[in-house]
Design an enzyme around this catalytic site. Structure first.
Site, PDB file in Angstrom:
ATOM      1  CE1 TYR A  43      -3.930   2.270   0.903  1.00 61.41           C
ATOM      2  CE2 TYR A  43      -2.268   3.398   2.221  1.00 61.41           C
ATOM      3  CZ  TYR A  43      -3.517   3.375   1.623  1.00 61.41           C
ATOM      4  OH  TYR A  43      -4.344   4.472   1.761  1.00 61.41           O
ATOM      5  CG  ASP A  44       3.200   2.264   3.431  1.00 56.81           C
ATOM      6  OD1 ASP A  44       2.059   2.749   3.511  1.00 56.81           O
ATOM      7  OD2 ASP A  44       3.833   1.823   4.410  1.00 56.81           O
ATOM      8  CB  SER A  89     -32.211  15.812  17.402  1.00 53.79           C
ATOM      9  OG  SER A  89     -31.589  15.227  18.469  1.00 53.79           O
ATOM     10  CG  LEU A  90     -32.370  10.046  16.242  1.00 56.72           C
ATOM     11  CD1 LEU A  90     -31.355   8.941  16.458  1.00 56.72           C
ATOM     12  CD2 LEU A  90     -33.473   9.584  15.301  1.00 56.72           C
ATOM     13  NE  ARG A 143     -28.448  17.503  14.768  1.00 59.44           N
ATOM     14  CZ  ARG A 143     -28.897  18.106  15.853  1.00 59.44           C
ATOM     15  NH1 ARG A 143     -28.046  18.540  16.757  1.00 59.44           N
ATOM     16  NH2 ARG A 143     -30.162  18.267  16.066  1.00 59.44           N
ATOM     17  CD  GLU A 179     -22.754  10.035  15.331  1.00 54.80           C
ATOM     18  OE1 GLU A 179     -23.569  10.533  14.520  1.00 54.80           O
ATOM     19  OE2 GLU A 179     -22.790  10.247  16.540  1.00 54.80           O
ATOM     20  CE1 TYR A 229     -18.920   1.254  10.094  1.00 59.70           C
ATOM     21  CE2 TYR A 229     -19.222   1.628  12.442  1.00 59.70           C
ATOM     22  CZ  TYR A 229     -18.732   0.864  11.399  1.00 59.70           C
ATOM     23  OH  TYR A 229     -18.061  -0.276  11.670  1.00 59.70           O
ATOM     24  CB  CYS A 430     -28.725  35.723  43.438  1.00 58.32           C
ATOM     25  SG  CYS A 430     -28.009  37.363  43.497  1.00 58.32           S
ATOM     26  CB  CYS A 436     -25.267  38.688  41.144  1.00 59.42           C
ATOM     27  SG  CYS A 436     -24.456  37.156  41.628  1.00 59.42           S
TER      28      CYS A 436
HETATM   29  S1  IVH Z   1     -30.258   9.263  12.414  1.00 62.80           S
HETATM   30  C1  IVH Z   1     -33.276  12.190  11.441  1.00 62.80           C
HETATM   31  N1  IVH Z   1     -28.803   7.137  12.904  1.00 62.80           N
HETATM   32  O1  IVH Z   1     -27.597  10.448  17.189  1.00 62.80           O
HETATM   33  C2  IVH Z   1     -32.372  11.243  12.053  1.00 62.80           C
HETATM   34  N2  IVH Z   1     -28.360   9.115  14.151  1.00 62.80           N
HETATM   35  O2  IVH Z   1     -29.584  11.722  18.859  1.00 62.80           O
HETATM   36  C3  IVH Z   1     -31.120  11.817  12.546  1.00 62.80           C
HETATM   37  N3  IVH Z   1     -26.519   8.919  15.743  1.00 62.80           N
HETATM   38  O3  IVH Z   1     -27.348  13.609  15.671  1.00 62.80           O
HETATM   39  C4  IVH Z   1     -30.068  10.926  12.919  1.00 62.80           C
HETATM   40  N4  IVH Z   1     -26.008   6.834  15.303  1.00 62.80           N
HETATM   41  O4  IVH Z   1     -25.258  12.113  15.711  1.00 62.80           O
HETATM   42  C5  IVH Z   1     -29.035   8.422  13.221  1.00 62.80           C
HETATM   43  N5  IVH Z   1     -27.567   5.208  13.220  1.00 62.80           N
HETATM   44  C6  IVH Z   1     -27.808   6.474  13.528  1.00 62.80           C
HETATM   45  C7  IVH Z   1     -27.053   7.163  14.505  1.00 62.80           C
HETATM   46  C8  IVH Z   1     -27.374   8.492  14.801  1.00 62.80           C
HETATM   47  C9  IVH Z   1     -25.705   7.900  16.026  1.00 62.80           C
HETATM   48  C10 IVH Z   1     -26.467  10.237  16.395  1.00 62.80           C
HETATM   49  C11 IVH Z   1     -26.419  11.403  15.424  1.00 62.80           C
HETATM   50  C12 IVH Z   1     -27.619  12.243  15.757  1.00 62.80           C
HETATM   51  C13 IVH Z   1     -27.900  11.813  17.173  1.00 62.80           C
HETATM   52  C14 IVH Z   1     -29.354  12.045  17.534  1.00 62.80           C
END
Ligand code: IVH
Length: 609
Positions: A43-44, A89-90, A143, A179, A229, A430, A436
């Protein structure tokens, strides 16, 4: 004409292309399948040959070449990017019952009982967006707040596992999301290196990944064992989008993106619950940290039907693993004064490891909770930590309590400024407001924070230093700081002073909603600030609004409305706002026709601050 010993220009171009493709293919083989087909030495050798050819034919150099993964010249700051499709987010679930409720809701909304889900390990890293144009990585971003992130393209380019060039037939423009993380082994090696070099150790792989990715010098990032991933998409042409999440992941894998091997297609509630049990047992053996499992409705047409609420999709949920617990002793109970004056008791603990992180403090939330749990100095306590959340004290082990442990006595005055206290339900505050010093400091830190004015480098220690030196009193004073003043301060070099001033300078250009959030009005978080910015054409209009009009806005109830009105009534706040505007803080005014929500009736007259 330059003629190499082995190649003419044309031949060199062909060979360079071939080498780049071969190297990318070997990278994929290594990172995607964990199955290299050539030795490191071979590879190198390929890499060396490519480097030599690119040196001989500089005109054939390209940013997309694997030889460019060593990093680029340091940046001053990260440019901001707007996400065309917001990065969401989730929602979280912590029990079988919550998963069951999620599935029931989904079934009802879709009017379907047979629903497939993709179960994906929830990696503990950072979400990123990768945009490809004509197969070439054009932009990578964090993000950020979901609508705006930071451009980290140079840093992402250093990661061998991310294709710089997708050679398969792909759409002219597409965005992959996933991620960035660090494996457990990579984390241990990185910390070992830090220790040898006498540097501060990273608390956990997530922090190490975040710190590595937010490096202005991508040559530093290149030295970090970052992995990626893919788990989703952003901008993507409809005609190239598969019909399901599972097929999308297969397609991304075929295009050369690493996809987690532990992903599983499951059916209904039982499938999700079985998968969770399997992942629980597999967790200790995985090469990376996960903090749960994500369940996503497989069919994209179902996902579209389900849509979103606020910042999370209705078609996915994260089942989090339970928080980890440990036993330790309380050394002291201190009281912190927050931005709004609220007093928070904090337990100082005998340092102990919980879930791989050394914990020294735990929030006790409020005095009511402290009394209820009857936590005393010298008590042995059970502490719990979940993900990135601040650890908390779960309970006291009464049978281990020493006889000398005395009940906690709540302070009668503000521990920072000695002013009187006010009680508002369970919150003790306070009464001195911005007189303060603790509240002033927190207000300035909030103003500078990432989701507010985003002044890079203005953290806790520096705000303290500036306050103690009498250089600042309010956030507006930040814009009057001079280089000559900063370099007088201990631990401030010319470069760090210049960097800070340039971050402050950059913050002058902002958005209306960030500015509103930065003001630190009680109960006005990011979402409310966004709603306010959408509803009001400008600051003046907002500063004069009455409570009733505010209450007509989505998300704003009487309490928030009252806080907003009284914030703008206070002379001190009006003065600071005026100074900030005079200091040149500006934002683009969104015209009513481009605002994403209908404006309230336009009865406000601009008066100028
Ligand atoms: S889906 C609309 N899939 O979890 C869906 N998120 O708590 C958005 N994360 O900001 C994310 N593994 O950084 C998705 N297999 C996965 C994930 C994942 C990790 C993180 C990601 C997201 C956060 C939300």
């Amino acid at each position: 004409m330059t003629v190499s010993t082995q190649h003419t220009g044309d031949a060199a171009l062909q060979r360079i292309k071939q080498l780049r493709e071969q190297i990318e293919a070997h990278n994929q083989q290594y990172y995607q399948y964990d199955a290299p087909v050539i030795s490191d030495a071979d590879y190198d050798a390929l890499m060396q040959e490519l480097l030599q050819l690119e040196q001989q034919f500089p005109e054939l150099q390209s940013k997309d070449s694997p030889t460019h993964r060593i990093g680029a010249a340091p940046l001053e700051s990260f440019p901001q990017v707007v996400h065309q499709v917001p990065m969401l987010s989730l929602d979280n679930a912590f029990s079988d019952e919550e998963i069951s409720a999620f599935i029931e809701r989904t079934q009802q909304r879709l009017n379907q009982t047979d629903i497939d889900f993709v179960a994906e390990p929830k990696l503990d890293g950072l979400a990123v967006s990768l945009i490809y144009e004509n197969g070439i990585l054009k932009q990578a971003a964090t993000r950020g707040d979901g609508s705006r992130g930071e451009d980290i393209t140079d840093n992402i380019r250093t990661m061998q596992c991310i294709p710089l060039h997708v050679t398969r037939e792909v759409p002219a423009l597409f965005e992959v999301r996933g991620e960035v993380y660090i494996s457990r082994k990579g984390f241990a090696e990185l910390n070992q290196r830090c220790q040898q070099q006498g540097k501060k150790l990273f608390a956990n792989p997530r922090n190490a990944a975040a710190g590595s990715l937010r490096q202005l010098d991508s040559r530093v990032t290149a030295q970090r064992p970052l992995l990626f991933y893919a788990y989703g998409y952003g901008v993507f042409p409809d005609e190239s989008l598969p019909k399901t999440q599972f097929e999308l992941l297969q397609q991304l894998q075929a295009w050369g993106f690493p996809v987690c091997r532990e992903i599983q297609l499951v059916n209904g509630l039982q499938g999700c619950l079985d998968n969770y049990r399997t992942m629980e047992t597999m967790r200790p053996e995985l090469a990376f940290d996960i903090d749960g499992v994500v369940y996503k409705v497989n069919r994209f047409d179902y996902q579209r039907q389900l849509g979103f609420v606020s910042r999370a999709p209705r078609w996915a949920i994260a089942r989090k693993f339970p928080a980890e617990e440990a036993i330790t002793q309380v050394i002291a109970i201190d009281v912190q004064v927050g931005r709004t004056g609220a007093l928070t008791p904090v337990a100082r603990l005998n340092p102990t490891t919980v879930g791989g992180v050394v914990v020294t403090n735990a929030s006790l939330h409020n005095f009511h909770e402290l009394r209820q749990k009857d936590i005393r100095v010298d008590d042995s306590v059970v502490i719990r930590r979940a993900g990135d959340v601040i650890p908390e004290v779960v309970r006291v082990l009464i049978d281990r309590r020493p006889e000398t442990a005395m009940p906690y006595k709540q302070p009668e005055v503000c521990p920072v400024c000695g002013s009187g206290l006010e009680q508002e339900q369970i919150v003790v505050r306070c009464s001195a407001g911005l007189y303060c010093p603790a509240q002033r400091k927190e207000a300035i830190k909030h103003f500078a924070s990432r989701k507010a004015m985003d002044i890079d480098g203005l953290g806790d220690k520096i705000v303290n230093q500036l306050l103690e030196a009498g250089l600042i009193n309010t956030s507006a004073d930040l814009y009057r700081l001079q280089l000559s003043q900063l370099i007088e301060l201990p631990r401030f070099g010319h470069q760090s002073a210049a960097n800070l001033l340039s971050s402050i300078e950059n913050s002058r250009s902002t958005t209306f909603s960030r500015f509103l959030y930065a003001l630190g009005i009680r109960e006005v978080g990011e979402t409310t600030a966004k709603h306010l910015a959408q509803q009001f054409s400008d600051l003046d209009a907002l500063m004069q609004v009455d409570q009733q009009t505010l209450e007509e806005i989505d998300d704003i109830g009487p309490v928030v409305a009252q806080h907003i009105v009284s914030f703008f009534q206070q002379a001190h706040n009006r003065e600071v706002i005026q100074q900030l505007i005079q200091a040149g803080i500006n934002w683009e005014v969104i015209k009513p026709e481009t605002a994403s929500m209908p404006l309230l009736n336009q009865r406000f007259v601009l008066t100028g601050v």
